[in-house]
Design a protein around this motif. Structure first.
Motif, PDB file in Angstrom:
ATOM      1  N   LYS A 174      48.952  34.982  35.461  1.00 51.16           N
ATOM      2  CA  LYS A 174      50.123  34.437  36.134  1.00 51.16           C
ATOM      3  C   LYS A 174      50.239  35.033  37.539  1.00 51.16           C
ATOM      4  N   LYS A 175      51.004  34.366  38.388  1.00 51.64           N
ATOM      5  CA  LYS A 175      51.249  34.899  39.727  1.00 51.64           C
ATOM      6  C   LYS A 175      51.812  36.308  39.623  1.00 51.64           C
ATOM      7  N   GLY A 176      51.315  37.186  40.456  1.00 49.19           N
ATOM      8  CA  GLY A 176      51.816  38.555  40.467  1.00 49.19           C
ATOM      9  C   GLY A 176      51.096  39.498  39.535  1.00 49.19           C
ATOM     10  N   ASP A 177      50.212  38.971  38.661  1.00 47.40           N
ATOM     11  CA  ASP A 177      49.425  39.858  37.794  1.00 47.40           C
ATOM     12  C   ASP A 177      48.471  40.681  38.648  1.00 47.40           C
ATOM     13  N   LYS A 178      48.223  41.902  38.199  1.00 46.57           N
ATOM     14  CA  LYS A 178      47.290  42.767  38.932  1.00 46.57           C
ATOM     15  C   LYS A 178      45.910  42.678  38.293  1.00 46.57           C
ATOM     16  N   ILE A 179      44.910  42.361  39.111  1.00 41.89           N
ATOM     17  CA  ILE A 179      43.537  42.252  38.637  1.00 41.89           C
ATOM     18  C   ILE A 179      42.681  43.251  39.401  1.00 41.89           C
ATOM     19  N   ALA A 180      42.156  44.231  38.690  1.00 39.16           N
ATOM     20  CA  ALA A 180      41.309  45.262  39.298  1.00 39.16           C
ATOM     21  C   ALA A 180      39.853  44.836  39.231  1.00 39.16           C
ATOM     22  N   PHE A 181      39.058  45.318  40.169  1.00 37.11           N
ATOM     23  CA  PHE A 181      37.619  45.054  40.104  1.00 37.11           C
ATOM     24  C   PHE A 181      36.861  46.237  40.701  1.00 37.11           C
ATOM     25  N   MET A 182      35.932  46.739  39.897  1.00 38.48           N
ATOM     26  CA  MET A 182      35.111  47.883  40.288  1.00 38.48           C
ATOM     27  C   MET A 182      33.690  47.366  40.490  1.00 38.48           C
ATOM     28  N   MET A 183      33.410  46.986  41.719  1.00 41.55           N
ATOM     29  CA  MET A 183      32.161  46.284  42.008  1.00 41.55           C
ATOM     30  C   MET A 183      31.567  46.749  43.336  1.00 41.55           C
ATOM     31  N   LYS A 184      30.252  46.805  43.382  1.00 39.77           N
ATOM     32  CA  LYS A 184      29.565  47.056  44.640  1.00 39.77           C
ATOM     33  C   LYS A 184      29.588  45.773  45.469  1.00 39.77           C
ATOM     34  N   ASN A 185      29.196  45.895  46.726  1.00 38.98           N
ATOM     35  CA  ASN A 185      29.114  44.728  47.598  1.00 38.98           C
ATOM     36  C   ASN A 185      28.193  43.675  46.986  1.00 38.98           C
ATOM     37  N   SER A 186      28.652  42.439  46.923  1.00 37.78           N
ATOM     38  CA  SER A 186      27.828  41.363  46.368  1.00 37.78           C
ATOM     39  C   SER A 186      28.508  40.031  46.620  1.00 37.78           C
ATOM     40  N   ASP A 187      27.791  38.946  46.305  1.00 34.94           N
ATOM     41  CA  ASP A 187      28.408  37.623  46.360  1.00 34.94           C
ATOM     42  C   ASP A 187      29.535  37.518  45.342  1.00 34.94           C
ATOM     43  N   LYS A 188      29.342  38.120  44.168  1.00 34.38           N
ATOM     44  CA  LYS A 188      30.366  38.062  43.123  1.00 34.38           C
ATOM     45  C   LYS A 188      31.637  38.802  43.548  1.00 34.38           C
ATOM     46  N   PHE A 189      31.490  39.854  44.333  1.00 31.17           N
ATOM     47  CA  PHE A 189      32.669  40.559  44.836  1.00 31.17           C
ATOM     48  C   PHE A 189      33.563  39.579  45.580  1.00 31.17           C
ATOM     49  N   MET A 190      32.968  38.804  46.489  1.00 34.85           N
ATOM     50  CA  MET A 190      33.751  37.863  47.279  1.00 34.85           C
ATOM     51  C   MET A 190      34.321  36.743  46.417  1.00 34.85           C
ATOM     52  N   ILE A 191      33.557  36.292  45.432  1.00 33.54           N
ATOM     53  CA  ILE A 191      34.040  35.225  44.545  1.00 33.54           C
ATOM     54  C   ILE A 191      35.226  35.713  43.726  1.00 33.54           C
ATOM     55  N   TYR A 213      37.276  38.201  44.421  1.00 33.46           N
ATOM     56  CA  TYR A 213      38.414  38.430  45.315  1.00 33.46           C
ATOM     57  C   TYR A 213      39.142  37.123  45.619  1.00 33.46           C
ATOM     58  N   TYR A 214      38.390  36.086  46.006  1.00 32.35           N
ATOM     59  CA  TYR A 214      39.050  34.839  46.393  1.00 32.35           C
ATOM     60  C   TYR A 214      39.598  34.060  45.203  1.00 32.35           C
ATOM     61  N   ALA A 215      39.029  34.243  44.020  1.00 25.46           N
ATOM     62  CA  ALA A 215      39.622  33.631  42.827  1.00 25.46           C
ATOM     63  C   ALA A 215      40.992  34.253  42.544  1.00 25.46           C
ATOM     64  N   ILE A 216      41.093  35.567  42.758  1.00 24.48           N
ATOM     65  CA  ILE A 216      42.384  36.246  42.603  1.00 24.48           C
ATOM     66  C   ILE A 216      43.382  35.683  43.602  1.00 24.48           C
ATOM     67  N   MET A 217      42.926  35.433  44.824  1.00 26.50           N
ATOM     68  CA  MET A 217      43.807  34.853  45.848  1.00 26.50           C
ATOM     69  C   MET A 217      44.307  33.474  45.419  1.00 26.50           C
ATOM     70  N   LYS A 218      43.401  32.660  44.875  1.00 28.75           N
ATOM     71  CA  LYS A 218      43.734  31.269  44.542  1.00 28.75           C
ATOM     72  C   LYS A 218      44.790  31.176  43.432  1.00 28.75           C
ATOM     73  N   ASP A 220      47.952  53.228  36.923  1.00 27.93           N
ATOM     74  CA  ASP A 220      48.974  53.296  37.974  1.00 27.93           C
ATOM     75  C   ASP A 220      49.308  51.918  38.535  1.00 27.93           C
ATOM     76  N   CYS A 221      48.307  51.034  38.665  1.00 29.66           N
ATOM     77  CA  CYS A 221      48.529  49.728  39.287  1.00 29.66           C
ATOM     78  C   CYS A 221      49.007  48.676  38.290  1.00 29.66           C
ATOM     79  N   ASP A 222      49.060  49.030  37.007  1.00 37.30           N
ATOM     80  CA  ASP A 222      49.489  48.087  35.957  1.00 37.30           C
ATOM     81  C   ASP A 222      48.556  46.890  35.847  1.00 37.30           C
ATOM     82  N   ALA A 223      47.252  47.142  36.003  1.00 36.55           N
ATOM     83  CA  ALA A 223      46.272  46.056  35.902  1.00 36.55           C
ATOM     84  C   ALA A 223      46.272  45.467  34.497  1.00 36.55           C
ATOM     85  N   SER A 224      46.126  44.137  34.417  1.00 39.14           N
ATOM     86  CA  SER A 224      45.998  43.474  33.119  1.00 39.14           C
ATOM     87  C   SER A 224      44.569  43.024  32.861  1.00 39.14           C
TER      88      SER A 224
END
Length: 512
Positions: free
Chosen positions: A49-66, A68-73, A96-100
């Motif tokens: 849902k809007k406002g949910d926190k989504i964490a990602f522990m990733m090195k630089n990659s194409d998937k990193f950008m995908i 990130y922008y899916a979270i934005m959308k 601390d960030c309340d990631a789901s």
């Protein structure tokens, strides 16, 4: 306007233009947007849902950008996590960030498993390369076939990122931003550095760090640039990529520039496509900067001096033309920003004095997430108190000299490590250095320099001390030199001085 919408618009406006190049894989803006939408719909299907926190522990990659922008959308809040942190540090951030939800590279499957063992807030863990444990999902499992933009209304005022500070003085704090603040970073950066859709960018600094993320990745995508991604920093491959992909804008931290200078036969690479270089995240020694300007064959260098809490677009810039007469300074306020240097009572200091660097801007964080007391100490009367000590000269140029917590007081005199480090970097046999204060029964604190010789070089400590005396007052000259194979830094390139002090004060080796 919101960040996800900028990608959708580019997919319609310039669908066939190359957006991402990563390890031989090329994405047009249309394909990039389609892949983002497949994941975005998958997230919605999983109950995001809007406002949910989504964490990602990733090195630089194409998937990193995908990711990130899916979270934005979907209107969620992105929480990029430093992949070099320990299990305890990762566990702290995720709680601390309340990631789901947490996404992670397969290399971190075990770490995430342990870090989330007692976290009941996280209901979904996604392994990017399908290397998942029983209670984890593989990335491919949550993708859909839906390439249409999700029907989620995202406003400029909606929260978008929680960026954790570098943790140079202890546990990191999460700086909260909305779309409005990050978009102002985009506008500022593009105007300051004259970035345009025809530019090719190279990402080598970690994308989880606010500088590479907001100053360049989000800006590059917003403008429709082509972005080349390297998973890790390998100096020779960086020079090869600049030549191969005609990179026009390059940003790096000072340490990385220093290592580029150590590449054998570095002069053989054609770096003429680079028309603008940025540096930041840590002080840039003048000696290293001068050599770097010679290597790249351009004087179009920008000193970008800010911090995570500033987005990091809010801060000071030293423009290329100003390098000709103010090299070594931090600069003046960036666009849409007010800056001051103040004493302990909040009064502006005079030239020659040292005070705290403070910032006011629309790019500054809303607050620290879940930390009201820390927020009150940092955001006061509309100003961000950075904790950085600085000077201001007669022309209004500001120069950072130290962190408040790193200042050395020896015999009642204030000693600023940056001044000493600038001198040490002039010594031809030295690769890198860091200056700290250690307890001393006579002087209160003594000045100690941790030094790393260049490959194949031996440093005579007395000769180095004599060298320092040519440029520094006696009380500023290090009384002790400690040789190490490397200077401890975080993934952002910032020196971890508190860790060095802790190790040496407890009788341990720095890099044990």
């Amino acid at each position: 306007m919101d960040i996800g919408l900028s990608l959708s618009r580019n997919a319609r406006r310039i669908p066939n233009k190359t957006a991402i190049i990563y390890e031989g894989e090329t994405y047009s803006y249309e394909r990039f947007n389609n892949e983002v939408n497949k994941l975005a719909h998958g997230l919605l299907k999983q109950g995001v849902k809007k406002g949910d926190k989504i964490a990602f522990m990733m090195k630089n990659s194409d998937k990193f950008m995908i990711v990130y922008y899916a979270i934005m959308k979907v209107g969620a809040i992105a929480v990029p996590v430093n992949f070099r942190l320990t299990i305890n540090e990762v566990a702290y951030i995720l709680d601390d960030c309340d990631a789901s939800i947490v996404f992670f590279d397969g290399d971190y499957t075990s770490l995430i498993n342990y870090a989330t063992a007692e976290n009941e807030k996280i209901y979904m863990k996604v392994a990017i390369d399908n290397n998942a444990f029983d209670d984890q999902l593989a990335y491919e499992e949550i993708l859909t076939d839906n390439i249409i933009d999700p029907n989620v209304i995202v406003d400029e005022s909606d929260d978008v990122e929680i960026l954790y500070t570098s943790g140079t003085t202890g546990y990191p704090k999460g700086a909260l931003f909305d779309h409005h603040r990050v978009l102002h970073v985009v506008f500022n950066t593009s105007m300051n550095m004259k970035i345009n859709p025809g530019d090719n960018l190279l990402h080598v600094a970690p994308l989880f760090h606010s500088a590479q993320l907001n100053l360049f990745m989000v800006t590059g995508t917003y403008l429709g640039c082509t972005q080349v991604i390297h998973q890790s920093f390998e100096p020779e491959k960086v020079l090869e990529a600049i030549e191969k992909y005609k990179i026009s804008i390059f940003f790096s931290v000072p340490t990385m520039y220093n290592f580029l200078l150590q590449v054998p036969n570095k002069e053989k690479y054609d770096l003429s496509s680079v028309t603008r270089c940025g540096y930041g995240a840590a002080p840039m020694p003048v000696a290293v900067l001068e050599q770097t300007i010679e290597l790249f064959g351009t004087d179009q260098f920008y000193n970008m001096c800010g911090q995570t809490e500033g987005g990091p677009g809010a801060g000071i810039f030293l423009l290329p033309e100003e390098h000709k007469y103010k090299m070594g300074a931090g600069g003046k306020a960036s666009l849409n920003t007010e800056v001051r240097v103040v004493d302990d009572n909040g009064n502006d200091i005079l030239p020659g004095q040292v005070g705290e660097f403070i910032i006011q801007s629309e790019m500054v964080m809303k607050r620290y997430y879940n930390k009201p007391e820390e927020t009150k100490k940092t955001l006061k009367n509309g100003w961000l108190y950075t904790g950085d000590l600085a000077t201001i000269d007669e022309d209004g140029y500001i120069t950072l000299v130290d962190r408040k917590k790193d200042m050395i007081i020896s015999g009642g005199e204030n000693v600023y490590s940056t001044e000493i480090e600038q001198v040490l970097y002039k010594y031809p046999k030295l690769l890198e250095s860091a200056v700290i204060g250690l307890p001393d029964p006579t002087w209160g604190e003594k000045v100690v320099a941790i030094i790393v010789p260049k490959k194949g070089e031996k440093i005579d400590h007395q000769d180095l001390k004599d060298f320092c005396r040519k440029f520094l007052a006696g009380y500023k000259v290090p009384v002790e030199f400690i040789e190490e194979v490397e200077i401890p830094r975080n993934a952002s390139g910032k020196v971890l001085k508190y860790k060095m002090r802790e190790a040496l004060n407890s009788g341990k080796k720095i890099n044990a």
